[in-house]
Scaffold this active site. Structure first.
Site, PDB file in Angstrom:
ATOM      1  N   GLY A  17      46.508 -39.061  21.910  1.00  0.00           N
ATOM      2  CA  GLY A  17      45.370 -38.940  22.824  1.00  0.00           C
ATOM      3  C   GLY A  17      44.661 -40.225  23.179  1.00  0.00           C
TER       4      GLY A  17
ATOM      5  CD  GLU B 174      52.069 -35.416  16.998  1.00  0.00           C
ATOM      6  OE1 GLU B 174      52.979 -34.783  16.440  1.00  0.00           O
ATOM      7  OE2 GLU B 174      51.133 -34.864  17.606  1.00  0.00           O
TER       8      GLU B 174
ATOM      9  N   GLY C 122      51.471 -40.879  23.002  1.00  0.00           N
ATOM     10  CA  GLY C 122      52.444 -40.675  24.078  1.00  0.00           C
ATOM     11  C   GLY C 122      52.110 -41.590  25.239  1.00  0.00           C
ATOM     12  NE  ARG C 123      46.955 -40.163  28.760  1.00  0.00           N
ATOM     13  CZ  ARG C 123      46.971 -39.201  29.668  1.00  0.00           C
ATOM     14  NH1 ARG C 123      47.225 -39.486  30.929  1.00  0.00           N
ATOM     15  NH2 ARG C 123      46.730 -37.942  29.326  1.00  0.00           N
TER      16      ARG C 123
ATOM     17  NE  ARG D 221      48.496 -37.881  34.549  1.00  0.00           N
ATOM     18  CZ  ARG D 221      47.380 -38.557  34.523  1.00  0.00           C
ATOM     19  NH1 ARG D 221      47.215 -39.578  35.354  1.00  0.00           N
ATOM     20  NH2 ARG D 221      46.410 -38.245  33.702  1.00  0.00           N
TER      21      ARG D 221
ATOM     22  CE1 TYR E 229      46.252 -32.235  34.320  1.00  0.00           C
ATOM     23  CE2 TYR E 229      47.417 -34.264  34.817  1.00  0.00           C
ATOM     24  CZ  TYR E 229      47.376 -33.030  34.216  1.00  0.00           C
ATOM     25  OH  TYR E 229      48.452 -32.594  33.507  1.00  0.00           O
TER      26      TYR E 229
ATOM     27  CB  CYS F 173      55.274 -29.104  53.592  1.00  0.00           C
ATOM     28  SG  CYS F 173      54.889 -28.444  55.178  1.00  0.00           S
ATOM     29  CD  GLU F 174      50.700 -28.113  48.160  1.00  0.00           C
ATOM     30  OE1 GLU F 174      51.795 -27.535  48.319  1.00  0.00           O
ATOM     31  OE2 GLU F 174      49.962 -27.900  47.203  1.00  0.00           O
TER      32      GLU F 174
ATOM     33  CE1 TYR G  95      52.168 -36.158  28.795  1.00  0.00           C
ATOM     34  CE2 TYR G  95      50.612 -37.970  28.773  1.00  0.00           C
ATOM     35  CZ  TYR G  95      51.296 -36.991  28.111  1.00  0.00           C
ATOM     36  OH  TYR G  95      51.137 -36.826  26.761  1.00  0.00           O
TER      37      TYR G  95
HETATM   38  N1  LLP Z   1      50.567 -34.593  20.262  1.00  0.00           N
HETATM   39  C1  LLP Z   1      50.327 -33.385  20.782  1.00  0.00           C
HETATM   40  C2  LLP Z   1      50.396 -32.211  19.917  1.00  0.00           C
HETATM   41  C3  LLP Z   1      50.020 -33.247  22.145  1.00  0.00           C
HETATM   42  O1  LLP Z   1      49.770 -32.044  22.630  1.00  0.00           O
HETATM   43  C4  LLP Z   1      49.976 -34.400  22.960  1.00  0.00           C
HETATM   44  C5  LLP Z   1      49.694 -34.300  24.390  1.00  0.00           C
HETATM   45  C6  LLP Z   1      50.243 -35.654  22.377  1.00  0.00           C
HETATM   46  C7  LLP Z   1      50.512 -35.699  21.014  1.00  0.00           C
HETATM   47  C8  LLP Z   1      50.248 -36.936  23.153  1.00  0.00           C
HETATM   48  O2  LLP Z   1      49.036 -37.224  23.727  1.00  0.00           O
HETATM   49  P1  LLP Z   1      48.810 -38.633  24.487  1.00  0.00           P
HETATM   50  O3  LLP Z   1      48.826 -39.708  23.431  1.00  0.00           O
HETATM   51  O4  LLP Z   1      49.919 -38.786  25.456  1.00  0.00           O
HETATM   52  O5  LLP Z   1      47.505 -38.462  25.151  1.00  0.00           O
HETATM   53  N2  LLP Z   1      49.838 -33.960  31.459  1.00  0.00           N
HETATM   54  C9  LLP Z   1      48.556 -34.513  31.027  1.00  0.00           C
HETATM   55  C10 LLP Z   1      48.549 -34.860  29.540  1.00  0.00           C
HETATM   56  C11 LLP Z   1      48.827 -33.673  28.651  1.00  0.00           C
HETATM   57  C12 LLP Z   1      48.870 -34.052  27.204  1.00  0.00           C
HETATM   58  C13 LLP Z   1      49.334 -32.907  26.374  1.00  0.00           C
HETATM   59  N3  LLP Z   1      49.490 -33.199  24.982  1.00  0.00           N
HETATM   60  C14 LLP Z   1      48.264 -35.748  31.893  1.00  0.00           C
HETATM   61  O6  LLP Z   1      49.056 -36.080  32.749  1.00  0.00           O
HETATM   62  O7  LLP Z   1      47.224 -36.370  31.725  1.00  0.00           O
END
Ligand code: LLP
Length: 432
Positions: free
Chosen positions: A249, A291, A293-294, A331, A335, A362-363, A391
């Site tokens: 997150g 964890e 990701g982003r 996105r 959002y 087309c939107e 994402y």
């Molecule tokens: N761990 C779990 C259990 C999660 O559900 C998520 C993200 C992460 C780790 C990784 O989170 P990060 O470090 O990437 O923030 N599609 C949305 C983001 C959805 C995130 C869902 N879970 C966007 O484009 O902003």
């Protein structure tokens, strides 16, 4: 600095990423094109690992959340960096297994895993299945028994803290589709049930409080709640939880105005809290998994588009239309996310126009962003949208039967194709 320090302007006045000329990339590989910078990905992986070494004596591991950006090459890089992996579907797990990702370092998530997925995770021998609810626990115990396996699990717990971008709240968490609640005893019941099961081994607990978070306090508070729960478990059952997964997150810089804190500050503060709590509560310090990701994939990526038309509506707005849109980056549509854009073939010119970057679907809502600063652009120009590594590709769709763009990886100024561009034949491959 344009947004991140891997972006420069070269002698041709073109935007360069990791030393590669983006205008040349657009010509060579076509547009739309996702470009990922390998050095940035690896640097982020190392920063997270290093922070655990520095502040928690190396007793932890970052697991890259592959939902942010998943393909074979990304899994290879993550494995090479020695990180674990968070997968949330059969598809992500399959991708990881296809490149021989070490299964013991994979955590399998999801609030509604199918039996097929659970079986596959057991066959692969993933390190942990993160169990979301009691139904899943019972199903897993039965499946593991049937398959002659033992499932190593964690429980997804709702810590009662929900954080999104700049705000967080401490109530209402029970109202979430993810995980087991603490306040109504559901999480404790699950722990006790798991401890009595024959084909399941409880390895730890997991929580995740949201995404694109800038403030460290909610992470610290979540850790605190989880450690108190670990102490309660020990008091009530005698069982010592070995591993605590605190989720991901961490916020990234999408626009010039945003300033995320250094990631090692997160680990420093969370480690301090974990150590202090463990001492005060008389429990052992757990192995910590995070964890991200982003924060690993996001800043490393950008998307290149070719401008088709520029529509100036006097007194209203200027639409710059590009050859992609919500199909490769949904996105804004989902959002209202904000991005920075640069005209790649005149990257040194001032961004003195305010434009709306429109896709080709087309939107009407198919925009990459409204009222964005950009250089004066003309048809044929290349526009780069920055910080699209997370994402974007992973959320791309075939709406309007758009073909998904190719992905190239840049390293030391050289680019290699890591995901081929879809073709119209790919689109009808499964049509009967
Ligand atoms: N761990 C779990 C259990 C999660 O559900 C998520 C993200 C992460 C780790 C990784 O989170 P990060 O470090 O990437 O923030 N599609 C949305 C983001 C959805 C995130 C869902 N879970 C966007 O484009 O902003």
């Amino acid at each position: 600095m344009i947004l991140t320090n891997n972006l420069t302007v070269n002698e041709q006045r073109h935007l360069a990423v990791g030393g590669a000329d983006t205008v040349e990339l657009a010509e060579r590989f076509g547009t739309p094109l996702y470009v990922m910078d390998e050095a940035m990905i690896r640097k982020a992986c190392r920063q997270f690992k290093q922070s655990i070494d520095t502040y928690y004596g190396g007793r932890g591991l970052p697991h890259y959340a592959s939902k942010a950006f998943c393909c074979k090459e990304m899994c290879r890089i993550i494995a090479d960096e020695g990180l674990g992996l968070d997968v949330v579907s059969m598809g992500e797990l399959y991708t990881a297994m296809s490149v021989g990702f070490p299964a013991q370092d994979i955590g399998f998530h999801g609030n509604n895993k199918t039996e097929e997925e659970l079986r596959y995770a057991l066959e692969c021998g993933v390190g942990h299945i993160i169990v979301d609810n009691l139904t899943e626990l019972d199903t897993l115990n039965a499946l593991a028994g049937e398959m002659g396996k033992n499932a190593r699990i964690m429980f997804r717990v709702k810590p009662g803290i929900e954080a999104h971008t700049h705000e967080f709240i401490m109530t209402g968490q029970i109202d979430s589709k993810f995980g087991l609640a603490l306040e109504n005893g559901e999480a404790m019941e699950a722990v006790k049930r798991a401890l009595s099961m024959e084909h399941v081994t409880l390895g730890g607990l997991h929580c995740h409080i949201g995404s694109q978070i800038f403030d460290i306090d909610p992470f610290v508070m979540a850790a605190d709640v989880m450690l108190h729960f670990i102490a309660d478990i020990k008091a009530q059952t005698g069982y010592a939880v070995e591993e605590l997964n605190l989720g991901g997150g961490f916020g990234i810089k999408y626009t010039q105005e945003e300033n995320p804190v250094e990631y090692d500050q997160y680990m420093r503060k969370v480690s301090d809290k974990v150590k202090a709590d463990c001492q005060a509560l008389g429990i052992d310090q757990p192995f910590i998994v995070i964890e991200p990701g982003r924060s690993i994939a996001g800043p490393a990526g950008l998307t290149l588009y070719r401008v088709g038309s520029v529509k100036e509506i006097p007194g209203v707005r200027t639409y710059v239309s590009i050859d992609g849109g919500m199909t490769d980056n949904p996105r804004y549509a989902l959002y209202q996310s904000r991005y920075e854009a640069v005209c790649a073939n005149k990257a040194d010119a001032p961004r003195d126009q305010i434009i709306t970057l429109a896709g080709k679907c087309c939107e009407s809502g198919d925009l990459i962003g409204k009222d964005m600063p950009l250089q004066k652009t003309e048809p044929g120009d290349v526009v780069a949208v920055l910080a699209t590594g997370a994402y974007n590709y992973s959320m791309a769709s075939n709406y309007n039967r758009a073909t998904k763009p190719a992905v190239v990886m840049v390293k030391d100024g050289e680019a290699r194709l890591i995901v081929k561009r879809e073709t119209p034949e790919d689109l009808i491959r499964n049509d009967l």
